[in-house]
Design a protein around this motif. Sequence first.
Motif, PDB file in Angstrom:
ATOM      1  N   TYR A   1       0.833  -1.203   0.000  1.00  0.00           N
ATOM      2  CA  TYR A   1       0.000   0.000   0.000  1.00  0.00           C
ATOM      3  C   TYR A   1       0.867   1.252   0.000  1.00  0.00           C
ATOM      4  CZ  TYR A   1      -3.531   3.398   1.494  1.00  0.00           C
ATOM      5  OH  TYR A   1      -4.361   4.494   1.576  1.00  0.00           O
ATOM      6  N   VAL A   2       1.926   1.239   0.803  1.00  0.00           N
ATOM      7  CA  VAL A   2       2.838   2.382   0.852  1.00  0.00           C
ATOM      8  C   VAL A   2       3.422   2.660  -0.527  1.00  0.00           C
ATOM      9  CG1 VAL A   2       5.074   3.161   1.755  1.00  0.00           C
ATOM     10  CG2 VAL A   2       3.392   2.157   3.302  1.00  0.00           C
ATOM     11  N   GLU A   3       3.780   1.614  -1.242  1.00  0.00           N
ATOM     12  CA  GLU A   3       4.338   1.791  -2.592  1.00  0.00           C
ATOM     13  C   GLU A   3       3.345   2.485  -3.517  1.00  0.00           C
ATOM     14  OE1 GLU A   3       7.345   0.417  -5.603  1.00  0.00           O
ATOM     15  OE2 GLU A   3       6.973   2.002  -4.150  1.00  0.00           O
ATOM     16  N   GLU A   4       2.080   2.113  -3.425  1.00  0.00           N
ATOM     17  CA  GLU A   4       1.065   2.684  -4.317  1.00  0.00           C
ATOM     18  C   GLU A   4       0.545   4.027  -3.803  1.00  0.00           C
ATOM     19  OE1 GLU A   4      -1.914  -0.229  -5.178  1.00  0.00           O
ATOM     20  OE2 GLU A   4      -0.443  -1.746  -5.744  1.00  0.00           O
ATOM     21  N   ARG A   5       0.548   4.197  -2.490  1.00  0.00           N
ATOM     22  CA  ARG A   5       0.061   5.456  -1.899  1.00  0.00           C
ATOM     23  C   ARG A   5       1.051   6.590  -2.159  1.00  0.00           C
ATOM     24  NH1 ARG A   5      -1.083   9.683   0.284  1.00  0.00           N
ATOM     25  NH2 ARG A   5      -2.460  10.018   2.082  1.00  0.00           N
ATOM     26  N   TRP A   6       2.338   6.269  -2.158  1.00  0.00           N
ATOM     27  CA  TRP A   6       3.388   7.240  -2.436  1.00  0.00           C
ATOM     28  C   TRP A   6       4.203   6.724  -3.631  1.00  0.00           C
ATOM     29  CZ3 TRP A   6       2.067   5.960   2.617  1.00  0.00           C
ATOM     30  CH2 TRP A   6       1.574   7.020   3.406  1.00  0.00           C
ATOM     31  N   PRO A   7       3.722   6.937  -4.833  1.00  0.00           N
ATOM     32  CA  PRO A   7       4.335   6.306  -6.020  1.00  0.00           C
ATOM     33  C   PRO A   7       5.673   6.915  -6.447  1.00  0.00           C
ATOM     34  CG  PRO A   7       2.521   7.747  -6.671  1.00  0.00           C
ATOM     35  CD  PRO A   7       2.502   7.707  -5.184  1.00  0.00           C
ATOM     36  N   GLN A   8       6.107   7.957  -5.757  1.00  0.00           N
ATOM     37  CA  GLN A   8       7.360   8.593  -6.159  1.00  0.00           C
ATOM     38  C   GLN A   8       8.551   7.653  -5.926  1.00  0.00           C
ATOM     39  OE1 GLN A   8       5.488   9.572  -3.512  1.00  0.00           O
ATOM     40  NE2 GLN A   8       6.770   9.996  -1.727  1.00  0.00           N
ATOM     41  N   VAL A   9       9.642   7.934  -6.635  1.00  0.00           N
ATOM     42  CA  VAL A   9      10.874   7.183  -6.419  1.00  0.00           C
ATOM     43  C   VAL A   9      11.529   7.647  -5.125  1.00  0.00           C
ATOM     44  CG1 VAL A   9      11.264   6.750  -8.866  1.00  0.00           C
ATOM     45  CG2 VAL A   9      12.169   8.834  -7.828  1.00  0.00           C
ATOM     46  N   PRO A  10      12.334   6.790  -4.487  1.00  0.00           N
ATOM     47  CA  PRO A  10      12.708   5.445  -4.914  1.00  0.00           C
ATOM     48  C   PRO A  10      11.565   4.458  -4.737  1.00  0.00           C
ATOM     49  CG  PRO A  10      13.624   5.892  -2.751  1.00  0.00           C
ATOM     50  CD  PRO A  10      13.008   7.170  -3.209  1.00  0.00           C
ATOM     51  N   ARG A  11      11.631   3.395  -5.483  1.00  0.00           N
ATOM     52  CA  ARG A  11      10.570   2.405  -5.488  1.00  0.00           C
ATOM     53  C   ARG A  11      10.875   1.272  -4.520  1.00  0.00           C
ATOM     54  NH1 ARG A  11       6.730   2.829  -9.091  1.00  0.00           N
ATOM     55  NH2 ARG A  11       6.189   0.647  -8.748  1.00  0.00           N
ATOM     56  N   LEU A  12       9.822   0.737  -3.938  1.00  0.00           N
ATOM     57  CA  LEU A  12       9.941  -0.449  -3.094  1.00  0.00           C
ATOM     58  C   LEU A  12       9.881  -1.723  -3.918  1.00  0.00           C
ATOM     59  CD1 LEU A  12       7.582   0.718  -0.223  1.00  0.00           C
ATOM     60  CD2 LEU A  12      10.047   0.336  -0.019  1.00  0.00           C
ATOM     61  N   PHE A  13       9.251  -1.637  -5.084  1.00  0.00           N
ATOM     62  CA  PHE A  13       9.145  -2.775  -6.000  1.00  0.00           C
ATOM     63  C   PHE A  13       9.575  -2.316  -7.390  1.00  0.00           C
ATOM     64  CE2 PHE A  13       6.167  -3.725  -2.602  1.00  0.00           C
ATOM     65  CZ  PHE A  13       6.414  -5.067  -2.344  1.00  0.00           C
ATOM     66  N   SER A  14      10.272  -3.181  -8.080  1.00  0.00           N
ATOM     67  CA  SER A  14      10.786  -2.845  -9.406  1.00  0.00           C
ATOM     68  C   SER A  14       9.654  -2.638 -10.408  1.00  0.00           C
ATOM     69  CB  SER A  14      11.706  -3.968  -9.896  1.00  0.00           C
ATOM     70  OG  SER A  14      12.116  -3.741 -11.223  1.00  0.00           O
ATOM     71  N   LEU A  15       9.916  -1.804 -11.406  1.00  0.00           N
ATOM     72  CA  LEU A  15       8.977  -1.654 -12.520  1.00  0.00           C
ATOM     73  C   LEU A  15       9.037  -2.851 -13.463  1.00  0.00           C
ATOM     74  CD1 LEU A  15       9.470   2.125 -13.397  1.00  0.00           C
ATOM     75  CD2 LEU A  15       7.428   1.075 -12.415  1.00  0.00           C
ATOM     76  N   ASP A  16      10.164  -3.556 -13.451  1.00  0.00           N
ATOM     77  CA  ASP A  16      10.303  -4.739 -14.290  1.00  0.00           C
ATOM     78  C   ASP A  16       9.450  -5.866 -13.711  1.00  0.00           C
ATOM     79  OD1 ASP A  16      12.016  -6.331 -16.404  1.00  0.00           O
ATOM     80  OD2 ASP A  16      12.045  -7.522 -14.557  1.00  0.00           O
ATOM     81  N   VAL A  17       8.592  -6.438 -14.517  1.00  0.00           N
ATOM     82  CA  VAL A  17       7.612  -7.395 -14.017  1.00  0.00           C
ATOM     83  C   VAL A  17       8.267  -8.633 -13.409  1.00  0.00           C
ATOM     84  CG1 VAL A  17       7.295  -8.506 -16.287  1.00  0.00           C
ATOM     85  CG2 VAL A  17       5.469  -8.630 -14.565  1.00  0.00           C
ATOM     86  N   GLN A  18       9.357  -9.109 -14.008  1.00  0.00           N
ATOM     87  CA  GLN A  18       9.998 -10.314 -13.487  1.00  0.00           C
ATOM     88  C   GLN A  18      10.768 -10.026 -12.201  1.00  0.00           C
ATOM     89  OE1 GLN A  18      12.204 -12.220 -16.661  1.00  0.00           O
ATOM     90  NE2 GLN A  18      10.345 -12.866 -17.710  1.00  0.00           N
ATOM     91  N   GLN A  19      11.460  -8.905 -12.181  1.00  0.00           N
ATOM     92  CA  GLN A  19      12.183  -8.553 -10.951  1.00  0.00           C
ATOM     93  C   GLN A  19      11.203  -8.263  -9.823  1.00  0.00           C
ATOM     94  OE1 GLN A  19      14.758  -4.912 -10.652  1.00  0.00           O
ATOM     95  NE2 GLN A  19      16.363  -6.445 -10.373  1.00  0.00           N
ATOM     96  N   ARG A  20      10.082  -7.640 -10.152  1.00  0.00           N
ATOM     97  CA  ARG A  20       9.052  -7.381  -9.128  1.00  0.00           C
ATOM     98  C   ARG A  20       8.483  -8.702  -8.601  1.00  0.00           C
ATOM     99  NH1 ARG A  20       6.321  -4.192 -11.956  1.00  0.00           N
ATOM    100  NH2 ARG A  20       4.488  -5.406 -12.547  1.00  0.00           N
ATOM    101  N   ALA A  21       8.276  -9.647  -9.487  1.00  0.00           N
ATOM    102  CA  ALA A  21       7.791 -10.956  -9.061  1.00  0.00           C
ATOM    103  C   ALA A  21       8.804 -11.641  -8.156  1.00  0.00           C
ATOM    104  CB  ALA A  21       7.497 -11.831 -10.275  1.00  0.00           C
ATOM    105  N   ARG A  22      10.100 -11.507  -8.484  1.00  0.00           N
ATOM    106  CA  ARG A  22      11.149 -12.087  -7.655  1.00  0.00           C
ATOM    107  C   ARG A  22      11.147 -11.441  -6.271  1.00  0.00           C
ATOM    108  NH1 ARG A  22      12.791 -16.497  -8.291  1.00  0.00           N
ATOM    109  NH2 ARG A  22      13.689 -16.166 -10.369  1.00  0.00           N
ATOM    110  N   GLN A  23      10.985 -10.139  -6.201  1.00  0.00           N
ATOM    111  CA  GLN A  23      10.940  -9.460  -4.903  1.00  0.00           C
ATOM    112  C   GLN A  23       9.774  -9.965  -4.067  1.00  0.00           C
ATOM    113  OE1 GLN A  23      10.797  -5.486  -6.466  1.00  0.00           O
ATOM    114  NE2 GLN A  23      13.019  -5.266  -6.580  1.00  0.00           N
ATOM    115  N   ARG A  24       8.634 -10.148  -4.694  1.00  0.00           N
ATOM    116  CA  ARG A  24       7.471 -10.660  -3.960  1.00  0.00           C
ATOM    117  C   ARG A  24       7.685 -12.103  -3.527  1.00  0.00           C
ATOM    118  NH1 ARG A  24       3.381  -7.455  -7.956  1.00  0.00           N
ATOM    119  NH2 ARG A  24       2.955  -5.700  -6.557  1.00  0.00           N
ATOM    120  N   GLN A  25       8.324 -12.888  -4.382  1.00  0.00           N
ATOM    121  CA  GLN A  25       8.645 -14.269  -4.002  1.00  0.00           C
ATOM    122  C   GLN A  25       9.533 -14.295  -2.768  1.00  0.00           C
ATOM    123  OE1 GLN A  25      10.791 -16.665  -6.930  1.00  0.00           O
ATOM    124  NE2 GLN A  25      11.843 -17.684  -5.249  1.00  0.00           N
ATOM    125  N   LEU A  26      10.580 -13.458  -2.770  1.00  0.00           N
ATOM    126  CA  LEU A  26      11.503 -13.422  -1.645  1.00  0.00           C
ATOM    127  C   LEU A  26      10.799 -13.009  -0.360  1.00  0.00           C
ATOM    128  CD1 LEU A  26      14.520 -11.771  -3.504  1.00  0.00           C
ATOM    129  CD2 LEU A  26      14.457 -14.105  -2.589  1.00  0.00           C
TER     130      LEU A  26
END
Length: 212
Positions: A73-98
């Motif tokens: 929610y924090v990532e979407e509520r404050w969408p400015q950089v730096p990002r908590l999750f990558s914009l790259d779909v695969q790297q973002r999926a890896r972050q969520r997996q971890l």
Amino acid sequence: MSVEFYYASGSPYAWRVWLALEYKSATYEQHVLSFDAGDLETPTFAKLNPRQKVPVLKDGKFVLTESSAIVEYVEERWPQVPRLFSLDVQQRARQRQLIREIDGYIAPAVEHLAEAVIYAPPEQRTEAAIGAAIAALQTELSRWEKAFGGEYLAGDPSAADFTLYPFIELVQRFAKRVPNTPADLLGPTLTAWAARMTALQVVQKTWPPHWK
């Protein structure tokens, strides 16, 4: 609309949210609760979270619990950089997996060690129980030696790093209380990563107050 963050010092789950809020330069009001004082057991707090756990984020009339959901929610509520999750779909999926692996495997192993070292009744706080908890944790931690995609878990510092780091700091604190803890408990990769994380300004700013 005011944002309120309910936190208790020493909770790795609350700490990850605090790290996320500060990393995003979010504007919020922090409420520091005390486990020892019973602040989480009051009727007022129970209305916010019937499970009586931290963290809780209150955004106007919207109340959110569960740390991983709050970080998203924090990532979407404050969408400015730096990002908590990558914009790259695969790297973002890896972050969520971890994150799910940390919550599913690291967290229970750390909690098992905490139970053996601190929370178990004195008669159950045996060398055998503590040794078994340390061995199980070390087995899990060894799996993370190959989990890194560089200096951080997956790209730049992300929600995955902020999820893992509080648990690793707890491990290091517990290790100081237990004689004969293996010097290489974390392993070289996790040790180097933890040092990099500790040096981050956002980590220094959010260091648990009662650890100072």
